[in-house]
Design a protein around this motif. Structure first.
Motif: not given
Length: 242
Positions: A1-26
């Motif tokens: 799990m990764y995180k960033i801090n924006f406007e005093n809010t902690i946003i946690n995010y995960s990364i799912n890497k796949k071999s069959n995708v070409k673009n990055i999607t959030i």
């Protein structure tokens, strides 16, 4: 799990890497689940910088869910509540009985009828009735899902190895490479045509294990309006819950 801090809010995010995708999607889903899907070749630092650049958009999405949540208060499973099933709402009648020690729940004449011990606490009543209600959804829903699956399997000439109704936190359905389909029981709260769309969506993955143009073309042979049904699930995710 990764995180960033924006406007005093902690946003946690995960990364799912796949071999069959070409673009990055959030993807942002309730409750505060942020997932970045990317090709395997993209390094984590690049993804982190991208998430930082999209911080405002992500936080707006999270706040949208919070606002919708306040507009859709949770069902407390008390007398008079309305219980969703197949796009309709049915009244819950709860009676407190002095001579019983276990909760019970039945569906009779277009309403849910529950009997609970007289001295049960509100919290315990909610826990017990929710468990009984989910069991009811699983039992009745499994029959319905199998009936609907048979219809669309014949139309598409696609047959899964198995189909299972269960709870899934972040998806309405999944299809494994072995041909096993799993459907989130919460979709039973939606109208029948939405349930059918979820089934067709997963059946088509038996032929295309991706979301390519060919995949959506196959889905559209059954549901030309699949985009509307997909949007319904996105817009009503908070309502489809107990």
């Amino acid at each position: 799990m990764y995180k960033i801090n924006f406007e005093n809010t902690i946003i946690n995010y995960s990364i799912n890497k796949k071999s069959n995708v070409k673009n990055i999607t959030i993807k942002v889903k309730h409750p505060n689940i942020v997932t970045v899907v990317s090709p395997k070749s993209v390094n984590d630092e690049f993804i982190h910088d991208l998430v930082v650049s999209k911080s405002k958009w992500i936080l707006n999405k999270i706040n949208e869910f919070k606002n919708k949540e306040s507009e859709n208060p949770p069902i407390l499973l008390v007398d008079g509540d309305k219980i969703p099933y197949l796009g309709n709402y049915y009244v819950l009648n709860v009676s407190k009985e002095k001579d019983i020690i276990k909760c019970s729940l039945t569906f009779n004449e277009d309403k849910f009828v529950a009997k609970v011990p007289y001295n049960i606490s509100s919290n315990e009543q909610y826990i017990k009735l929710r468990e009984l209600l989910i069991n009811w959804y699983l039992t009745e829903g499994s029959k319905l899902i199998k009936e609907r699956l048979t219809i669309y399997s014949k139309k598409l000439n696609l047959y899964p190895y198995s189909i299972t109704l269960k709870e899934q936190k972040t998806s309405w359905g999944t299809c494994s490479s072995k041909g096993n389909i799993y459907i989130n029981w919460k979709v039973l709260l939606a109208p029948l045509d939405i349930i059918d769309y979820v089934l067709v969506h997963e059946l088509c993955h038996l032929k295309y294990m991706n979301h390519s143009k060919e995949y959506w073309s196959l889905v559209s042979t059954i549901f030309p309006d699949y985009k509307e049904k997909r949007n319904y699930l996105k817009e009503n995710s908070l309502k489809l819950n107990i």
